[in-house]
Design a protein around this motif. Structure first.
Motif: not given
Ligand SMILES: N[C@@H](CCC(=O)N[C@@H](CS)C(=O)NCC(=O)O)C(=O)O
Length: 205
Positions: A138-141, A172-179, A184-190
């Protein structure tokens, strides 16, 4: 009105962000509730047989559930069409994006319960891997269309995505979604620039 609430719940966070954005936060009293699978809470089961939070209890005693319907109710109270477009293609796109995010959150929560609540000998790895995979794909989508999503006025789907990513950080802090998902990381920061998003970040686990 009263909202049953836990700062750890991504569904309750969604309602909190929406209430702040809609200017209704001061009309809501937050009522802390503890719920977990396999734990009875008879008093809360009388309010909602599903024993899930959040629910919104209106001043006349009526109970509104679940988080999407609560946001829909608040949106209407604020004049309508604010966080959920009222018609047209955009309405169905936003609602559909939100449904996907809602399913992702449900799957992440099941993974959390499987890892924490279910006794170790009864855990079913293939089942939790499958649920994690639903959230991850879902995140990939969203990685592929987050910029188009962000170009829309702030809506319930963007709130849902914030809650998914915040929950990933929290549980799930080690799941590595930001990398894996830099957009999505940029979206989250914003999104963290919005006071409603920033103030509702779940407490350190
Ligand atoms: N579809 C519901 C889901 C709510 C939900 O799953 N809440 C969790 C807390 S994050 C809960 O109450 N879990 C207790 C349980 O499943 O026993 C909504 O959107 O409000």
């Amino acid at each position: 009105m009263k909202l049953t609430f836990s700062a750890a719940s991504p569904f309750a966070r969604k309602v909190r962000i929406a209430a702040i954005e809609l200017g209704l936060i001061d009309k809501i009293e937050f009522s802390p509730v503890t719920v977990a699978p396999a734990t009875q809470n008879e008093e809360y089961s009388r309010i909602t047989p599903l024993k899930k939070l959040p629910v919104l209890i209106l001043d006349n005693g009526e109970v509104i559930l679940d988080s999407y319907v609560i946001v829909e109710y608040l949106d209407e109270l604020a004049g309508g069409g604010k966080l959920i477009p009222s018609s047209g293609t955009l309405k169905w796109r936003v609602k559909s994006d939100h449904s996907l995010l809602q399913g992702m959150l449900d799957s992440m929560l099941l993974c959390r319960y499987e890892g924490i609540v279910r006794p170790e000998g009864l855990r079913w790895k293939a089942w939790s891997d499958d649920h994690w995979n639903r959230a991850w794909t879902g995140m990939a989508r969203f990685e592929h269309h987050v910029e188009a999503m962000q170009a829309r006025p702030f809506d319930i789907a963007q709130i849902g995505l914030v809650c998914v990513l915040g929950y990933a950080d929290f549980r799930f802090p080690d799941c590595g979604w930001r990398k894996a998902y830099p957009r999505l990381d940029a979206f989250h920061q914003k999104m963290l620039e919005r006071p409603s998003v920033k103030i509702s970040v779940p407490p350190a686990a």
